[in-house]
Motif scaffolding. Structure first.
Motif, PDB file in Angstrom:
ATOM      1  N   ASP A  29       5.418  25.663  31.353  1.00 52.48           N
ATOM      2  CA  ASP A  29       6.339  25.237  30.207  1.00 52.48           C
ATOM      3  C   ASP A  29       6.482  24.006  29.877  1.00 52.48           C
ATOM      4  OD1 ASP A  29       6.889  28.059  29.826  1.00 52.48           O
ATOM      5  OD2 ASP A  29       8.425  27.951  31.567  1.00 52.48           O
ATOM      6  N   PRO A  64      12.927  22.396  27.178  1.00 52.82           N
ATOM      7  CA  PRO A  64      11.484  22.058  27.378  1.00 52.82           C
ATOM      8  C   PRO A  64      11.106  20.504  27.805  1.00 52.82           C
ATOM      9  CG  PRO A  64      12.130  22.067  24.980  1.00 52.82           C
ATOM     10  CD  PRO A  64      13.198  22.595  26.026  1.00 52.82           C
ATOM     11  N   LYS A  69       7.981  17.232  33.211  1.00 50.95           N
ATOM     12  CA  LYS A  69       7.386  17.881  32.160  1.00 50.95           C
ATOM     13  C   LYS A  69       6.466  16.956  31.455  1.00 50.95           C
ATOM     14  CE  LYS A  69       9.950  22.091  32.004  1.00 50.95           C
ATOM     15  NZ  LYS A  69      10.782  23.128  31.169  1.00 50.95           N
ATOM     16  N   TYR A 193       3.468  34.677  25.774  1.00 50.45           N
ATOM     17  CA  TYR A 193       4.156  34.926  26.959  1.00 50.45           C
ATOM     18  C   TYR A 193       4.344  36.470  27.182  1.00 50.45           C
ATOM     19  CZ  TYR A 193       5.144  30.097  26.923  1.00 50.45           C
ATOM     20  OH  TYR A 193       5.396  28.658  26.764  1.00 50.45           O
TER      21      TYR A 193
END
Length: 339
Positions: A29, A64, A69, A193
């Motif tokens: 993600d 997110p 990330k 997903y």
């Protein structure tokens, strides 16, 4: 080994790494870890954008955007940019050495076009907020790059072609097409997903034909998690996506088993064994992902397995040369023939 050949094999290895790492970014993600492009909040590295990232994470905890990330996303971009530069050099060298029979300048130039378009898909993946069609197209672009580099590597490495019956050549081409369609279905499953839409195996929700919404499942132009009309994508639609991927796996397995039999009968036993090994691993990973609820390492390995299966099919199709009057004697006579 010439510079051209070394760069081709380096680019092939790096492309495989980029494809696999891209799957890791998506599955963890982190696809929107940096919500702009090509930098991260206009900066070269996430470290330079730490303040903006902290503000975004504070506004949406668990969302997110986070520093880990952002680094995943940017490392993927750095690798892709490095690969693009290497491919430009390969194209330039291929054009200079275009009279060399082991060089294919046309494929090298085509690769440059694919990489440019792939860069645009990477940009749109972020700026259009992970639309399934764009993300799936980005995956296919990476695999197209991998396949074209494999063709260059096979030629540069001097892999010899052998004559096979026209029927076996056709079977190999059908097998390659089936693998490509299955990768498309797998990409669609991942980007929507839908990998855990069915949590039992071999049935789905205890049924051999579960309730499905195929119309919304395979509508291409829509937002992530939404139908074309803006409603939430139903579980029945996700089930349809997942089940199509399973049915595709069954068709591919049957088709490739037939190809293995044909390869073995005509003296290509090593290729048949390699294909069997990669196929068995890929099927096993797919089942394990369902039964173990998609652990990240297995999910990434399943993506890597798809890339390896595609590479094996490209090699097989490149290796087989159709012969009009194929036979045992003809096969032995021409087994060292080049393309």
């Amino acid at each position: 080994m010439s510079m051209y050949r070394r760069l081709v094999f380096l680019a092939l290895s790096l492309t495989l790494a980029v494809v696999v790492f891209g799957a890791y970014v998506r599955l963890s993600d982190a696809g929107l870890g940096c919500p702009d492009w090509p930098g991260c909040y206009g900066q070269v590295t996430p470290a330079h954008a730490a303040e903006h990232i902290a503000e975004a994470e504070s506004a949406a905890p668990g969302g997110p955007v986070s520093l880990p990330k952002a680094w995943k996303e940017m490392i993927h971009r750095y690798l892709a940019a490095t690969l693009g530069f290497i491919i430009l050099v390969i194209a330039a060298l291929a054009w200079r050495q275009r009279r060399d029979p082991d060089v294919r300048p046309g494929i090298a130039v085509l690769l440059v076009g694919v990489v440019v378009f792939q860069g645009l898909l990477g940009k749109w993946t972020v700026t259009l907020l992970l639309k399934p069609a764009i993300v799936t197209g980005h995956l296919l672009g990476g695999l197209a790059t991998l396949s074209l580099l494999a063709l260059l590597a096979i030629r540069a490495g001097g892999l010899r072609r052998r004559f096979a019956s026209p029927a076996l050549v056709r079977l190999a081409r059908v097998g390659l097409l089936l693998v490509l369609v299955q990768i498309l279905l797998g990409g669609w499953t991942s980007t929507n997903y839908a990998a855990l839409a069915c949590t039992d195996f071999p049935t789905c929700h205890g049924s051999w034909w579960p309730a499905m919404d195929t119309a919304n499942a395979f509508h291409v132009v829509r937002e992530l998690g939404m139908t074309a009309t803006g409603d939430l994508l139903s579980h029945e639609a996700l089930t349809a996506i997942h089940w199509a991927h399973r049915m595709g796996a069954l068709v591919v397995t049957v088709g490739l088993l037939g190809l293995m039999v044909g390869l073995t009968k005509q003296g290509f036993g090593r290729m048949a064994a390699l294909l069997a090994l990669v196929l068995a691993g890929q099927v096993g990973l797919g089942i394990a992902n369902v039964l173990m609820s998609l652990p990240l390492p297995l999910a990434v390995a399943h993506n890597a397995g798809a890339a390896l299966l595609l590479l094996v099919m490209v090699v097989i199709n490149t290796r087989l040369m159709p012969g009009r009057a194929w036979g045992v004697a003809g096969s032995k006579k021409h087994e060292n023939a080049y393309a």
